[in-house]
Scaffold this motif. Structure first.
Motif, mmCIF file in Angstrom:
data_model
loop_
_atom_site.group_PDB
_atom_site.id
_atom_site.type_symbol
_atom_site.label_atom_id
_atom_site.label_comp_id
_atom_site.label_asym_id
_atom_site.label_seq_id
_atom_site.Cartn_x
_atom_site.Cartn_y
_atom_site.Cartn_z
ATOM 1 N N ARG A 9 0.821 -1.208 0.000
ATOM 2 C CA ARG A 9 0.000 0.000 0.000
ATOM 3 C C ARG A 9 0.858 1.262 0.000
ATOM 4 O O ARG A 9 0.580 2.211 -0.717
ATOM 5 C CB ARG A 9 -0.931 -0.016 1.211
ATOM 6 N N THR A 12 2.210 1.840 -3.460
ATOM 7 C CA THR A 12 1.130 2.243 -4.363
ATOM 8 C C THR A 12 0.802 3.712 -4.166
ATOM 9 O O THR A 12 0.640 4.459 -5.135
ATOM 10 C CB THR A 12 -0.125 1.388 -4.114
ATOM 11 N N ARG A 16 1.094 6.703 -6.912
ATOM 12 C CA ARG A 16 -0.162 7.347 -7.284
ATOM 13 C C ARG A 16 -0.185 8.846 -6.966
ATOM 14 O O ARG A 16 -0.706 9.644 -7.725
ATOM 15 C CB ARG A 16 -1.278 6.650 -6.524
ATOM 16 N N GLY A 58 -17.788 2.477 1.888
ATOM 17 C CA GLY A 58 -17.807 1.954 0.529
ATOM 18 C C GLY A 58 -16.723 2.512 -0.379
ATOM 19 O O GLY A 58 -16.627 2.126 -1.538
ATOM 20 N N ALA A 59 -15.880 3.415 0.139
ATOM 21 C CA ALA A 59 -14.835 4.039 -0.684
ATOM 22 C C ALA A 59 -13.814 3.004 -1.124
ATOM 23 O O ALA A 59 -13.486 2.082 -0.380
ATOM 24 C CB ALA A 59 -14.155 5.156 0.092
ATOM 25 N N GLU A 60 -13.288 3.169 -2.340
ATOM 26 C CA GLU A 60 -12.322 2.222 -2.894
ATOM 27 C C GLU A 60 -10.880 2.589 -2.562
ATOM 28 O O GLU A 60 -9.969 1.834 -2.875
ATOM 29 C CB GLU A 60 -12.505 2.125 -4.410
ATOM 30 N N SER A 61 -10.650 3.733 -1.957
ATOM 31 C CA SER A 61 -9.295 4.148 -1.613
ATOM 32 C C SER A 61 -9.327 4.966 -0.329
ATOM 33 O O SER A 61 -10.390 5.227 0.220
ATOM 34 C CB SER A 61 -8.689 4.968 -2.752
ATOM 35 N N ARG A 63 -7.271 4.288 2.536
ATOM 36 C CA ARG A 63 -6.972 3.551 3.761
ATOM 37 C C ARG A 63 -5.484 3.284 3.984
ATOM 38 O O ARG A 63 -5.102 2.623 4.928
ATOM 39 C CB ARG A 63 -7.721 2.225 3.755
#
Length: 109
Positions: A9, A12, A16, A58-61, A63
């Motif tokens: 993570r 990444t 990003r 429900g967020a995809e990013s 964390r």
């Protein structure tokens, strides 16, 4: 030692948010052992300081630093001498995992 999601993570996030591929910027990952810990430093040329947030369920990013805070015995953001910063985290060797007691604690401590 196999990389786990918590280790991947940090890399990444650096790719990003910290490096601009159009400018041929790089991300550096360094792993070493010392003082009963595995230390991981992920550096990028970006100037923004990462901030831990609590994303919606429900967020995809969003964390990444929450995972670092949960598993690392200590962690923090260190400015680099020339440019950028490094997120450095220490994982205890054969001991209990984290607890968010790093300088960059998500709880703002």
């Amino acid at each position: 030692m196999r990389p786990r999601a918590r280790d991947q993570r940090a890399g990444t996030n650096a790719v990003r948010h910290g490096a601009d591929p159009r400018a041929d910027e790089v991300v550096e990952v360094v792993l070493w052992s010392a003082d009963g810990h595995y230390w991981l430093a992920v550096s990028d040329p970006g100037h923004s300081v990462p901030i831990a947030v609590r994303p919606a369920p429900g967020a995809e990013s969003g964390r990444g630093l929450l995972l670092v805070d949960a598993y690392a015995a200590a962690w923090g953001v260190v400015p680099r001498p020339v440019c950028g910063k490094a997120v450095v985290a220490g994982l205890r060797v054969g001991g209990e995992e984290g607890g968010g007691r790093g300088a960059g604690s998500a709880r703002g401590e």
